[in-house]
Design an enzyme around this catalytic site. Sequence first.
Site, PDB file in Angstrom:
ATOM      1  N   CYS A 177       5.442  15.887  11.073  1.00  0.00           N
ATOM      2  CA  CYS A 177       5.022  14.491  10.977  1.00  0.00           C
ATOM      3  C   CYS A 177       3.767  14.301  11.816  1.00  0.00           C
ATOM      4  O   CYS A 177       3.759  14.627  12.996  1.00  0.00           O
ATOM      5  CB  CYS A 177       6.144  13.579  11.471  1.00  0.00           C
ATOM      6  N   HIS A 197      18.036  17.338   7.732  1.00  0.00           N
ATOM      7  CA  HIS A 197      16.599  17.601   7.562  1.00  0.00           C
ATOM      8  C   HIS A 197      16.108  18.222   8.876  1.00  0.00           C
ATOM      9  O   HIS A 197      15.882  17.518   9.859  1.00  0.00           O
ATOM     10  CB  HIS A 197      15.917  16.264   7.273  1.00  0.00           C
ATOM     11  N   ASN A 218       8.854  22.573   8.810  1.00  0.00           N
ATOM     12  CA  ASN A 218      10.253  22.343   8.444  1.00  0.00           C
ATOM     13  C   ASN A 218      10.947  23.694   8.345  1.00  0.00           C
ATOM     14  O   ASN A 218      10.296  24.733   8.231  1.00  0.00           O
ATOM     15  CB  ASN A 218      10.338  21.701   7.057  1.00  0.00           C
ATOM     16  N   ARG A 270       5.754  16.695   0.162  1.00  0.00           N
ATOM     17  CA  ARG A 270       5.619  15.487   0.998  1.00  0.00           C
ATOM     18  C   ARG A 270       5.525  15.856   2.483  1.00  0.00           C
ATOM     19  O   ARG A 270       4.483  15.722   3.099  1.00  0.00           O
ATOM     20  CB  ARG A 270       6.810  14.554   0.729  1.00  0.00           C
ATOM     21  N   ASP A 271       6.587  16.410   3.039  1.00  0.00           N
ATOM     22  CA  ASP A 271       6.586  16.680   4.484  1.00  0.00           C
ATOM     23  C   ASP A 271       5.600  17.799   4.810  1.00  0.00           C
ATOM     24  O   ASP A 271       4.988  17.812   5.879  1.00  0.00           O
ATOM     25  CB  ASP A 271       7.999  17.065   4.949  1.00  0.00           C
ATOM     26  N   HIS A 310      13.617  20.538  11.289  1.00  0.00           N
ATOM     27  CA  HIS A 310      12.339  21.213  11.540  1.00  0.00           C
ATOM     28  C   HIS A 310      12.668  22.431  12.407  1.00  0.00           C
ATOM     29  O   HIS A 310      13.721  22.508  13.031  1.00  0.00           O
ATOM     30  CB  HIS A 310      11.358  20.253  12.223  1.00  0.00           C
TER      31      HIS A 310
HETATM   32  P1  HMG Z   1       0.624  -1.396   9.099  1.00  0.00           P
HETATM   33  O1  HMG Z   1      -0.760  -0.995   9.476  1.00  0.00           O
HETATM   34  O2  HMG Z   1       1.438  -2.171  10.080  1.00  0.00           O
HETATM   35  O3  HMG Z   1       0.660  -2.115   7.659  1.00  0.00           O
HETATM   36  O4  HMG Z   1       1.408  -0.050   8.751  1.00  0.00           O
HETATM   37  P2  HMG Z   1       0.123  -3.491   7.174  1.00  0.00           P
HETATM   38  O5  HMG Z   1       1.191  -4.086   6.325  1.00  0.00           O
HETATM   39  O6  HMG Z   1      -0.415  -4.296   8.336  1.00  0.00           O
HETATM   40  O7  HMG Z   1      -1.102  -3.074   6.230  1.00  0.00           O
HETATM   41  C1  HMG Z   1      -2.284  -2.495   6.768  1.00  0.00           C
HETATM   42  C2  HMG Z   1      -3.079  -1.881   5.630  1.00  0.00           C
HETATM   43  O8  HMG Z   1      -2.347  -0.815   5.030  1.00  0.00           O
HETATM   44  C3  HMG Z   1      -3.387  -2.880   4.507  1.00  0.00           C
HETATM   45  O9  HMG Z   1      -4.627  -2.482   3.947  1.00  0.00           O
HETATM   46  C4  HMG Z   1      -2.315  -2.596   3.487  1.00  0.00           C
HETATM   47  O10 HMG Z   1      -2.718  -2.906   2.170  1.00  0.00           O
HETATM   48  C5  HMG Z   1      -2.124  -1.100   3.639  1.00  0.00           C
HETATM   49  P3  HMG Z   1      -5.983  -3.301   4.300  1.00  0.00           P
HETATM   50  O11 HMG Z   1      -5.703  -4.723   3.927  1.00  0.00           O
HETATM   51  O12 HMG Z   1      -6.211  -3.110   5.779  1.00  0.00           O
HETATM   52  O13 HMG Z   1      -7.018  -2.630   3.438  1.00  0.00           O
HETATM   53  N1  HMG Z   1      -0.765  -0.686   3.279  1.00  0.00           N
HETATM   54  C6  HMG Z   1      -0.481   0.157   2.270  1.00  0.00           C
HETATM   55  N2  HMG Z   1      -1.264   0.835   1.405  1.00  0.00           N
HETATM   56  C7  HMG Z   1      -0.641   1.618   0.500  1.00  0.00           C
HETATM   57  N3  HMG Z   1       0.700   1.754   0.435  1.00  0.00           N
HETATM   58  C8  HMG Z   1       1.509   1.112   1.287  1.00  0.00           C
HETATM   59  C9  HMG Z   1       0.917   0.256   2.260  1.00  0.00           C
HETATM   60  N4  HMG Z   1       1.425  -0.519   3.243  1.00  0.00           N
HETATM   61  C10 HMG Z   1       0.380  -1.106   3.838  1.00  0.00           C
HETATM   62  N5  HMG Z   1       2.827   1.279   1.215  1.00  0.00           N
HETATM   63  C11 HMG Z   1       3.071   1.135   7.548  1.00  0.00           C
HETATM   64  C12 HMG Z   1       2.787  -0.042   8.451  1.00  0.00           C
HETATM   65  C13 HMG Z   1       4.584   1.317   7.513  1.00  0.00           C
HETATM   66  C14 HMG Z   1       2.531   0.841   6.154  1.00  0.00           C
HETATM   67  C15 HMG Z   1       2.381   2.397   8.139  1.00  0.00           C
HETATM   68  O14 HMG Z   1       2.800   2.539   9.465  1.00  0.00           O
HETATM   69  C16 HMG Z   1       2.690   3.651   7.380  1.00  0.00           C
HETATM   70  O15 HMG Z   1       2.272   3.815   6.240  1.00  0.00           O
HETATM   71  N6  HMG Z   1       3.428   4.595   8.030  1.00  0.00           N
HETATM   72  C17 HMG Z   1       3.834   5.824   7.394  1.00  0.00           C
HETATM   73  C18 HMG Z   1       3.721   6.970   8.352  1.00  0.00           C
HETATM   74  C19 HMG Z   1       4.225   8.207   7.681  1.00  0.00           C
HETATM   75  O16 HMG Z   1       4.158   8.345   6.467  1.00  0.00           O
HETATM   76  N7  HMG Z   1       4.732   9.155   8.499  1.00  0.00           N
HETATM   77  C20 HMG Z   1       5.236  10.381   7.993  1.00  0.00           C
HETATM   78  C21 HMG Z   1       6.500  10.242   7.200  1.00  0.00           C
HETATM   79  S1  HMG Z   1       7.973  10.052   8.204  1.00  0.00           S
HETATM   80  C22 HMG Z   1       8.420  11.689   8.583  1.00  0.00           C
HETATM   81  O17 HMG Z   1       7.651  12.596   8.375  1.00  0.00           O
HETATM   82  C23 HMG Z   1       9.794  11.967   9.119  1.00  0.00           C
HETATM   83  C24 HMG Z   1      10.730  12.545   8.048  1.00  0.00           C
HETATM   84  O18 HMG Z   1      10.223  13.764   7.542  1.00  0.00           O
HETATM   85  C25 HMG Z   1      12.127  12.776   8.629  1.00  0.00           C
HETATM   86  C26 HMG Z   1      12.144  13.610   9.921  1.00  0.00           C
HETATM   87  O19 HMG Z   1      11.493  14.676   9.998  1.00  0.00           O
HETATM   88  O20 HMG Z   1      12.872  13.172  10.822  1.00  0.00           O
HETATM   89  C27 HMG Z   1      10.900  11.569   6.867  1.00  0.00           C
HETATM   90 MG    MG Z   2      10.324  15.713   8.485  1.00  0.00          MG
END
Ligand code: HMG
Ligand code: MG
Length: 294
Positions: A242, A209, A251, A17-18, A211
């Site tokens: 990210c 967690h 990481n 994932r990450d 990095h």
């Molecule tokens: P948004 O654009 O505000 O969402 O994103 P929305 O509800 O307005 O929907 C927009 C479009 O996205 C729509 O499609 C939805 O269907 C689709 P359209 O009608 O335009 O065709 N959509 C989805 N599709 C599939 N699965 C879903 C989904 N939700 C909406 N679940 C949202 C808001 C939260 C969805 C977006 O910002 C997002 O997906 N963000 C994720 C970013 C991400 O994954 N970042 C990396 C992970 S976090 C990380 O790495 C940190 C961590 O490792 C810890 C650390 O290191 O500290 C965990």
């Molecule tokens: Mg991370």
Amino acid sequence: MNASSRERVRVTEVGPRDGLQNERAIVPVAAKVEFIDRLSACGFPEVEATSFVSAKWVPQLGDAAEVFARVHRSSETLLSALVPNEQGLDAALAAGVDKIAVFVAASEAFSQRNTNGSIAQVLERVGHVVTRARRDALPVRGYISCTIRCPYDGPTEPARVREVAERLLALGATEIDLGDTIGAAEPSDIARLFDGLDGVLTPGRATLHLHDTHGRASACVERALELGVRSFDASVAGLGGCPYANGAPGNLATETLLSILTRAGFDTGVDTDAVVATAQWIRQQLAALRPSSS
Ligand code: HMG
Ligand code: MG
């Protein structure tokens, strides 16, 4: 000393994932499936396999349902996935995940950039997710990102982390995972972080967690172990980062974490040789996907 007399530290592998969310190339489904299967065979108690996030935001993991449909399930290894909203939860439940992870930032700018909402809005959004998941008795990891520093807002006050942790626990999260998203922590920051969480979350109940942006993750693990942390995330071959956090490369490498833990006399239940072989294998897979410089 044999394994049974050594204290256990839990290692969660987050590479699929990450790690893969931050690769430029989209890794083919078959390679993702083999990666996860190899990691399950290493003996990790949990592998974070993918994310059910918007593919517009993270195209690298847009094949989450297909990957989940094809991986081998083992009774030893939980397969978990990131879920940002109820749409993601529906997909994760349909895929049969063993556990979900929701994610909330401790800084406003990162919350906007990573999840398109303020901290309060994201807590509201994940609140529905956690309630539904707990109704189905699914374990829920609650990530808190930028617990030490935000790439946009600068240093994070431990009080902000405390507030988010309190909210996630009140919602029903079964685990709190403290993310140093951009690898900014010094060992002293880890102690400061847990001081701020006093009365809300003990080191023994937290997951860390880390990095490794500045090469300090190992020193932070050592400090965390002294404080009583017994659960860490790591990513094989040190993959990861990210896409919405500038300056967040790998990481903490799982191989490095295992070597620190073994040296310190802890048991993990993980086969280090198999992890090293898997690290080599995924490096080769990724190298083959990168455009050649000739
Ligand atoms: P948004 O654009 O505000 O969402 O994103 P929305 O509800 O307005 O929907 C927009 C479009 O996205 C729509 O499609 C939805 O269907 C689709 P359209 O009608 O335009 O065709 N959509 C989805 N599709 C599939 N699965 C879903 C989904 N939700 C909406 N679940 C949202 C808001 C939260 C969805 C977006 O910002 C997002 O997906 N963000 C994720 C970013 C991400 O994954 N970042 C990396 C992970 S976090 C990380 O790495 C940190 C961590 O490792 C810890 C650390 O290191 O500290 C965990
Ligand atoms: Mg991370």
